[in-house]
Each structure stands twice: as C-alpha cells, then as structure tokens.
Scaffold this motif. Structure first.
Motif, PDB file in Angstrom:
ATOM      1  N   ARG A  25       0.583  -1.148   0.089  1.00 15.86           N
ATOM      2  CA  ARG A  25      -0.133   0.024  -0.080  1.00 15.86           C
ATOM      3  C   ARG A  25       0.836   1.421   0.037  1.00 15.86           C
ATOM      4  NH1 ARG A  25      -5.035   2.013   1.983  1.00 15.86           N
ATOM      5  NH2 ARG A  25      -4.763   3.946   3.194  1.00 15.86           N
ATOM      6  N   LEU A  29       1.075   4.042  -3.080  1.00 18.26           N
ATOM      7  CA  LEU A  29       0.777   5.410  -2.721  1.00 18.26           C
ATOM      8  C   LEU A  29       1.907   6.668  -3.101  1.00 18.26           C
ATOM      9  CD1 LEU A  29      -1.254   5.041   0.516  1.00 18.26           C
ATOM     10  CD2 LEU A  29      -2.032   5.900  -1.527  1.00 18.26           C
ATOM     11  N   GLY A 183      -8.354  10.157   1.585  1.00 24.75           N
ATOM     12  CA  GLY A 183      -8.178  10.358   0.322  1.00 24.75           C
ATOM     13  C   GLY A 183      -9.603  10.468  -0.414  1.00 24.75           C
TER      14      GLY A 183
END
Length: 299
Positions: A25, A29, A183
């Motif tokens: 992850r 990102l 987000g």
C-alpha cells in the motif's frame, strides 16, 4: 499549480503489522503521489508506521520532498528538511512540514511552534517567499492554537485525525485549512496575490451579503415596533436594539461590498468528492486491486 500533501497518507494504522498489505500500500501511494506531481508532503504518524529508514528508502529517487521542521532522530538531529521553496504562478511559495510533538515511531517531535515559526521567518527574510504554507501532520487542537499566533505564516493545512472537509478558518494570524480525510476529497485552494497583508476569504463576502439581508429585515421590524410603541421602557429597549442592528449593518455592508478587485490577497477553498461519479484510471485501478481486491474489507 502546486500539489501538496499534509501527511498521514501512507498507512492505515500507526502500529506495524495491523495491515498485511501495508508495504504494498505504501509503495503504491508513494508512486502515485509522484505520478500526480506532488511537490511536498509533511511526515505524520501514519507515514512512519514502519520507521524512518523504511520511509527514507521508499522516497529515494522521488521528486516529492518529505518535510518536517520539528522531527529529530535519537541523536537529536533533524531527520528531514524543514521546508522547500516552490514556484507557482510567478510566486515563491515557502512550504514547511510539521510533525506531531513527542515520540513518533523511532523519532521524536520537538515542540511544533518554535521550530515552524523560525523556519517561516527564514523563508520570509532569506528566501523572500511571497506565500508561506505549513503542512501540519499534527493534532487539530495543537495546530489550531499554533495557527492563531503563527506570525509569518499564511496557511496551515492540517491532517491527523481523519477530519472531513470544512471551511477555511482564521482565528488570529494564519488561515487553517482542513484537507479532507482518507483520500476521499481533493481540496483546492485558489489564491490571488496582488499585494501585501492578510488573505481574505472570498466566501466570506457572499456570507456577509446573506447576513446583511437578515439584519436589514430585523432592523426594519425593530423600527416599526419603535414607531408604534408608546411605553418609555419598551421604546428605550427598542432604540438600543435599533442601534445594535445599525452597527451590525454598517460592518456587514463594508464586508459585503468588498470583492476580488478591491482586495490585495484573496483565497477560495473548494473540494472535489472522489466518489463513483469520478471515474478511476483503469491502469491505477488494477494496481489498487492487487493491494485491495474487489470484495475485500478495505476495498
């Protein structure tokens, strides 16, 4: 246009091991932030879940700068640059990073205000920054108190608790800007810089016009009651009410008459909701689904 991030972006949790996909992850990102042209990010608690070395290694080779004016290592040395100077629209924008105070993973956050204010002063005096922005990856109460007395700072963009979108708020010197949460929103802060002084929120002009309508209606009713009243005590109270409304009306008229052409520095905050009506990039969607497959709890 500058793309900035107030931090706490990379991990779901502040403790390692709570998310089995945490490394994948974070890597995804960082790559996508770089692809979007993100210029700078503050370092927050949920960027340091796997420690300083992991974050530093993950950011190697990226144009995006990791910033923190108050984060030091165990030896007391600064871990990241305190600030960077970027250019947008012909303006020099000084961007400062701020981290939480106290222990943060394998680092320590020194008192936020002294470190950030010293850096803001340096940006103003040495680098001649036209605008100074603080990316504050720290608790809201701490950041709000700081913003009220933040001399030399124009905007403070805060992240820490996952607060949702809101209004740009000034109670003192700097304007505090909520960045949205998880987000789910893209916050857009538009600036017009035509002179010195504090920034003025363009949204407040529209709010003043609406408030002025209400005050004028209340003033008219108070005057009607005053004209019809025969009781001296009631008349005195109504006269005081009329005077209060007239003072308020004068202040609102001044605020409502101001527009973008009459103000040297203005700002306007808006949000784009990243829901189902905002289509995903197919290539990025495939990368996301490798980390969080459709139907999984985090998807």
């Amino acid at each position: 246009m500058l793309v900035l991030d107030a931090g706490n972006a990379l991990f779901k949790f502040s403790q390692p091991g709570a998310d089995p996909t945490e490394k994948a992850r974070a890597e995804l990102l960082l790559k996508q932030m770089e692809a979007m042209g993100t210029s700078a990010m503050a370092v927050g608690t949920r960027d340091l879940t796997l420690g300083l070395d992991y974050l530093k290694n993950g950011a190697k080779g990226l144009k995006m700068k990791l910033l923190s004016a108050n984060l030091v290592d165990k030896a007391g040395k600064p871990v990241f640059p305190a600030s960077t100077v970027l250019t947008a629209g012909g303006l020099k924008v000084g961007v400062i990073g701020a981290s939480p105070e106290g222990p943060v993973s394998d680092a320590n956050g020194q008192p936020l205000a002294p470190a950030v204010l010293a850096e803001a002063k340096r940006l103003r005096e040495k680098d001649k920054a036209d605008v100074v922005v603080v990316l504050a990856a720290a608790p809201y109460d701490v950041v709000r108190k700081f913003a009220a007395a933040a001399e030399g700072v124009d905007f403070v963009i805060q992240s820490h608790e996952g607060r949702g979108p809101g209004i740009a708020y000034r109670d003192g010197l700097a304007t505090l800007v909520p960045s949205g949460e998880r987000g789910r929103q893209l916050a857009r802060l538009e600036l017009s810089v035509d002179g010195p002084g504090q920034f003025r929120d363009l949204a407040s002009t529209g709010q003043a016009k609406e408030a002025l309508k209400n005050v004028e209606a209340n003033l008219a009713r108070a005057k009607e009651r005053l004209a019809a009243s025969k009781d001296e005590a009631a008349r005195k109270a109504l006269e005081e009410t009329v005077a209060t409304f007239e003072t308020r009306r004068a202040a609102l008229e001044k605020e409502a008459q101001a527009d973008a052409t009459g103000m040297a520095r203005t700002h306007q905050l808006s949000y784009t909701q990243l829901g189902t009506d905002a289509p995903s990039d197919p290539a990025v969607q495939k990368l996301v689904e490798r980390v969080e497959p459709p139907g999984s709890g985090g998807h």
